[in-house]
Design a protein around this motif. Structure first.
Motif, PDB file in Angstrom:
ATOM      1  N   ARG A   1       9.447 -10.966 -14.313  1.00 45.89           N
ATOM      2  CA  ARG A   1      10.008  -9.829 -15.031  1.00 45.89           C
ATOM      3  C   ARG A   1       9.790  -8.524 -14.297  1.00 45.89           C
ATOM      4  NH1 ARG A   1       7.507  -8.941 -20.633  1.00 45.89           N
ATOM      5  NH2 ARG A   1       8.228 -11.049 -20.878  1.00 45.89           N
ATOM      6  N   GLY A   2      10.600  -7.547 -14.651  1.00 43.24           N
ATOM      7  CA  GLY A   2      10.462  -6.194 -14.135  1.00 43.24           C
ATOM      8  C   GLY A   2      10.459  -5.218 -15.288  1.00 43.24           C
ATOM      9  N   GLU A   3       9.836  -4.057 -15.071  1.00 46.73           N
ATOM     10  CA  GLU A   3       9.803  -3.029 -16.103  1.00 46.73           C
ATOM     11  C   GLU A   3      10.040  -1.669 -15.465  1.00 46.73           C
ATOM     12  OE1 GLU A   3       6.028  -3.510 -18.013  1.00 46.73           O
ATOM     13  OE2 GLU A   3       4.902  -2.975 -16.237  1.00 46.73           O
ATOM     14  N   VAL A   4      10.801  -0.846 -16.158  1.00 48.91           N
ATOM     15  CA  VAL A   4      11.126   0.509 -15.708  1.00 48.91           C
ATOM     16  C   VAL A   4      10.830   1.424 -16.886  1.00 48.91           C
ATOM     17  CG1 VAL A   4      12.901   2.014 -14.788  1.00 48.91           C
ATOM     18  CG2 VAL A   4      12.947  -0.422 -14.224  1.00 48.91           C
ATOM     19  N   LEU A   5       9.614   1.955 -16.927  1.00 49.37           N
ATOM     20  CA  LEU A   5       9.151   2.722 -18.077  1.00 49.37           C
ATOM     21  C   LEU A   5       8.826   4.145 -17.665  1.00 49.37           C
ATOM     22  CD1 LEU A   5       6.673  -0.004 -19.352  1.00 49.37           C
ATOM     23  CD2 LEU A   5       9.003   0.381 -20.157  1.00 49.37           C
ATOM     24  N   GLY A   6       9.219   5.090 -18.482  1.00 47.23           N
ATOM     25  CA  GLY A   6       8.922   6.495 -18.179  1.00 47.23           C
ATOM     26  C   GLY A   6       9.110   7.363 -19.401  1.00 47.23           C
TER      27      GLY A   6
ATOM     28  N   GLY B   1       8.240  12.726 -18.431  1.00 48.65           N
ATOM     29  CA  GLY B   1       7.154  13.623 -18.048  1.00 48.65           C
ATOM     30  C   GLY B   1       6.392  13.037 -16.877  1.00 48.65           C
ATOM     31  N   SER B   2       5.082  13.024 -17.012  1.00 50.06           N
ATOM     32  CA  SER B   2       4.259  12.617 -15.882  1.00 50.06           C
ATOM     33  C   SER B   2       3.924  11.141 -15.863  1.00 50.06           C
ATOM     34  CB  SER B   2       2.960  13.427 -15.869  1.00 50.06           C
ATOM     35  OG  SER B   2       2.223  13.147 -17.046  1.00 50.06           O
ATOM     36  N   GLU B   3       4.120  10.406 -16.950  1.00 44.31           N
ATOM     37  CA  GLU B   3       3.772   8.986 -16.968  1.00 44.31           C
ATOM     38  C   GLU B   3       4.970   8.126 -16.600  1.00 44.31           C
ATOM     39  OE1 GLU B   3       0.343   8.141 -20.102  1.00 44.31           O
ATOM     40  OE2 GLU B   3       2.199   8.795 -21.034  1.00 44.31           O
ATOM     41  N   GLN B   4       4.755   7.224 -15.638  1.00 42.17           N
ATOM     42  CA  GLN B   4       5.804   6.299 -15.222  1.00 42.17           C
ATOM     43  C   GLN B   4       5.168   4.991 -14.777  1.00 42.17           C
ATOM     44  OE1 GLN B   4       7.791   8.321 -12.043  1.00 42.17           O
ATOM     45  NE2 GLN B   4       8.904   9.683 -13.400  1.00 42.17           N
ATOM     46  N   VAL B   5       5.863   3.897 -15.059  1.00 41.07           N
ATOM     47  CA  VAL B   5       5.450   2.577 -14.588  1.00 41.07           C
ATOM     48  C   VAL B   5       6.711   1.839 -14.168  1.00 41.07           C
ATOM     49  CG1 VAL B   5       4.396   0.370 -15.182  1.00 41.07           C
ATOM     50  CG2 VAL B   5       3.467   2.476 -16.142  1.00 41.07           C
ATOM     51  N   TYR B   6       6.775   1.467 -12.897  1.00 43.08           N
ATOM     52  CA  TYR B   6       7.873   0.653 -12.367  1.00 43.08           C
ATOM     53  C   TYR B   6       7.220  -0.539 -11.701  1.00 43.08           C
ATOM     54  CZ  TYR B   6      10.294   5.125 -12.770  1.00 43.08           C
ATOM     55  OH  TYR B   6      10.790   6.307 -13.228  1.00 43.08           O
ATOM     56  N   GLY B   7       7.401  -1.731 -12.276  1.00 42.47           N
ATOM     57  CA  GLY B   7       6.675  -2.857 -11.707  1.00 42.47           C
ATOM     58  C   GLY B   7       7.348  -4.185 -11.908  1.00 42.47           C
TER      59      GLY B   7
ATOM     60  N   GLY C   1       0.863 -11.664 -13.399  1.00 43.05           N
ATOM     61  CA  GLY C   1       0.259 -10.765 -12.426  1.00 43.05           C
ATOM     62  C   GLY C   1       1.328 -10.235 -11.491  1.00 43.05           C
ATOM     63  N   GLY C   2       1.070  -9.085 -10.898  1.00 44.68           N
ATOM     64  CA  GLY C   2       2.042  -8.490  -9.994  1.00 44.68           C
ATOM     65  C   GLY C   2       1.573  -7.150  -9.497  1.00 44.68           C
ATOM     66  N   ALA C   3       2.532  -6.264  -9.285  1.00 44.90           N
ATOM     67  CA  ALA C   3       2.233  -4.921  -8.789  1.00 44.90           C
ATOM     68  C   ALA C   3       3.160  -3.933  -9.478  1.00 44.90           C
ATOM     69  CB  ALA C   3       2.420  -4.844  -7.283  1.00 44.90           C
ATOM     70  N   ALA C   4       2.697  -2.683  -9.551  1.00 47.28           N
ATOM     71  CA  ALA C   4       3.489  -1.647 -10.205  1.00 47.28           C
ATOM     72  C   ALA C   4       3.261  -0.305  -9.525  1.00 47.28           C
ATOM     73  CB  ALA C   4       3.127  -1.540 -11.679  1.00 47.28           C
ATOM     74  N   ARG C   5       4.300   0.483  -9.487  1.00 41.64           N
ATOM     75  CA  ARG C   5       4.218   1.879  -9.048  1.00 41.64           C
ATOM     76  C   ARG C   5       3.906   2.685 -10.303  1.00 41.64           C
ATOM     77  NH1 ARG C   5       3.256   5.532  -5.356  1.00 41.64           N
ATOM     78  NH2 ARG C   5       4.625   7.324  -5.400  1.00 41.64           N
ATOM     79  N   VAL C   6       2.743   3.316 -10.326  1.00 40.50           N
ATOM     80  CA  VAL C   6       2.252   3.991 -11.519  1.00 40.50           C
ATOM     81  C   VAL C   6       2.023   5.464 -11.218  1.00 40.50           C
ATOM     82  CG1 VAL C   6       0.406   4.044 -13.247  1.00 40.50           C
ATOM     83  CG2 VAL C   6       1.085   1.874 -12.236  1.00 40.50           C
ATOM     84  N   GLN C   7       2.379   6.304 -12.188  1.00 38.50           N
ATOM     85  CA  GLN C   7       2.066   7.739 -12.115  1.00 38.50           C
ATOM     86  C   GLN C   7       1.505   8.146 -13.470  1.00 38.50           C
ATOM     87  OE1 GLN C   7       4.877  10.527 -10.288  1.00 38.50           O
ATOM     88  NE2 GLN C   7       4.759  11.716 -12.193  1.00 38.50           N
TER      89      GLN C   7
ATOM     90  N   THR D   1       0.755   2.558  -5.844  1.00 39.43           N
ATOM     91  CA  THR D   1       1.112   1.187  -6.169  1.00 39.43           C
ATOM     92  C   THR D   1      -0.183   0.408  -6.377  1.00 39.43           C
ATOM     93  OG1 THR D   1       3.125   1.355  -4.867  1.00 39.43           O
ATOM     94  CG2 THR D   1       2.358  -0.859  -5.395  1.00 39.43           C
ATOM     95  N   PHE D   2      -0.285  -0.231  -7.535  1.00 44.63           N
ATOM     96  CA  PHE D   2      -1.509  -0.903  -7.927  1.00 44.63           C
ATOM     97  C   PHE D   2      -1.197  -2.328  -8.382  1.00 44.63           C
ATOM     98  CE2 PHE D   2      -2.021   3.593  -8.837  1.00 44.63           C
ATOM     99  CZ  PHE D   2      -3.189   3.879  -8.140  1.00 44.63           C
ATOM    100  N   LEU D   3      -2.188  -3.199  -8.238  1.00 41.90           N
ATOM    101  CA  LEU D   3      -2.075  -4.518  -8.841  1.00 41.90           C
ATOM    102  C   LEU D   3      -1.994  -4.358 -10.344  1.00 41.90           C
ATOM    103  CD1 LEU D   3      -4.606  -6.617  -6.750  1.00 41.90           C
ATOM    104  CD2 LEU D   3      -2.116  -6.548  -6.551  1.00 41.90           C
ATOM    105  N   ASN D   4      -1.317  -5.289 -10.986  1.00 43.43           N
ATOM    106  CA  ASN D   4      -1.066  -5.204 -12.414  1.00 43.43           C
ATOM    107  C   ASN D   4      -1.258  -6.587 -13.017  1.00 43.43           C
ATOM    108  OD1 ASN D   4      -0.122  -4.426 -14.922  1.00 43.43           O
ATOM    109  ND2 ASN D   4       2.004  -4.219 -14.299  1.00 43.43           N
ATOM    110  N   TYR D   5      -1.808  -6.667 -14.218  1.00 42.66           N
ATOM    111  CA  TYR D   5      -1.896  -7.936 -14.934  1.00 42.66           C
ATOM    112  C   TYR D   5      -1.453  -7.706 -16.366  1.00 42.66           C
ATOM    113  CZ  TYR D   5      -6.101  -6.240 -17.247  1.00 42.66           C
ATOM    114  OH  TYR D   5      -6.984  -5.498 -17.994  1.00 42.66           O
ATOM    115  N   SER D   6      -1.036  -8.789 -17.018  1.00 45.57           N
ATOM    116  CA  SER D   6      -0.586  -8.694 -18.397  1.00 45.57           C
ATOM    117  C   SER D   6      -0.767 -10.048 -19.078  1.00 45.57           C
ATOM    118  CB  SER D   6       0.883  -8.278 -18.448  1.00 45.57           C
ATOM    119  OG  SER D   6       1.302  -8.075 -19.764  1.00 45.57           O
ATOM    120  N   VAL D   7      -1.306 -10.018 -20.275  1.00 53.22           N
ATOM    121  CA  VAL D   7      -1.403 -11.186 -21.142  1.00 53.22           C
ATOM    122  C   VAL D   7      -0.518 -10.877 -22.339  1.00 53.22           C
ATOM    123  CG1 VAL D   7      -2.941 -12.620 -22.530  1.00 53.22           C
ATOM    124  CG2 VAL D   7      -3.759 -11.621 -20.388  1.00 53.22           C
ATOM    125  N   LEU D   8       0.425 -11.765 -22.638  1.00 55.03           N
ATOM    126  CA  LEU D   8       1.379 -11.422 -23.685  1.00 55.03           C
ATOM    127  C   LEU D   8       1.754 -12.614 -24.533  1.00 55.03           C
ATOM    128  CD1 LEU D   8       4.557 -12.326 -22.787  1.00 55.03           C
ATOM    129  CD2 LEU D   8       4.023 -10.640 -21.061  1.00 55.03           C
ATOM    130  N   GLY D   9       2.273 -12.301 -25.696  1.00 58.46           N
ATOM    131  CA  GLY D   9       2.789 -13.308 -26.612  1.00 58.46           C
ATOM    132  C   GLY D   9       3.953 -12.726 -27.381  1.00 58.46           C
TER     133      GLY D   9
END
Length: 177
Positions: free
Chosen positions: A69-74, A77-83, A107-113, A124-132
């Motif tokens: 999956r991919g995510e494009v969140l913003g 303002g100053s918070e953004q996550v593209y991963g 698990g993956g990576a994301a560009r975070v601000q 760019t940081f490593l990213n993890y997620s546990v979801l249901g």
């Protein structure tokens, strides 16, 4: 022009066909709201989450597979996550109801601000997620993603951020035998 009409008709017939089909691959698009839990920030950021999954291994009540999956969140303002994330998935099939609860560890990576002014942190940081979540079939190959909740983070960000996301959307299960 007639080919376009024929293609559209075949697509609609296959989408709403009542013939039993075992969908293993699904593509989805969600609207997501996430918070990074960073002090002095806006709180929630929004955007699309999209992806594809392949439930390759079938047992009577549970299927196992992989999700990418991919995510494009913003927030504007100053918070953004593209991963992007990838990982294993388990989906349960209830015998009588058209409900499909699922769980994933990604698990993956994301560009975070995050942050503002001198506290601004981006990279760019490593990213993890546990979801249901829970999908509800309302047409033979179309599901409504009723709810999805994920908890994750960015271990290298060093700001104690924990990404919590709530999503809903649509899933189209492809008729692959």
């Amino acid at each position: 022009m007639k080919r376009i009409h024929l293609f559209a008709l075949l697509f609609l017939v296959s989408l709403f066909s009542i013939a039993p089909a075992r969908g293993q691959v699904g593509v989805y698009a969600n609207f997501s709201a996430t918070t990074l839990n960073v002090p002095n920030e806006t709180g929630w950021i929004y955007g699309p989450t999209f992806g594809i999954y392949d439930d390759r291994f079938h047992l009577p009540v549970v299927n196992f597979g992989v999700d990418a999956r991919g995510e494009v969140l913003g927030s504007g303002g100053s918070e953004q996550v593209y991963g992007g994330l990838v990982g294993p998935r388990a989906v349960f099939h209830l015998p009588v109801l058209p409900l499909h609860p699922y769980a994933e560890v990604l698990g993956g990576a994301a560009r975070v601000q995050v942050g503002q002014g001198s506290a601004l942190r981006r990279g760019t940081f490593l990213n993890y997620s546990v979801l249901g979540g829970l999908d509800l079939t309302f047409f033979p190959r179309l599901d409504w993603r009723v709810i999805e909740y994920s908890y994750g983070g960015f271990p290298g960000l060093n700001q104690g951020t924990n990404q919590q996301t709530v999503s809903m959307g649509l899933v189209f299960r492809l008729p692959i035998p």
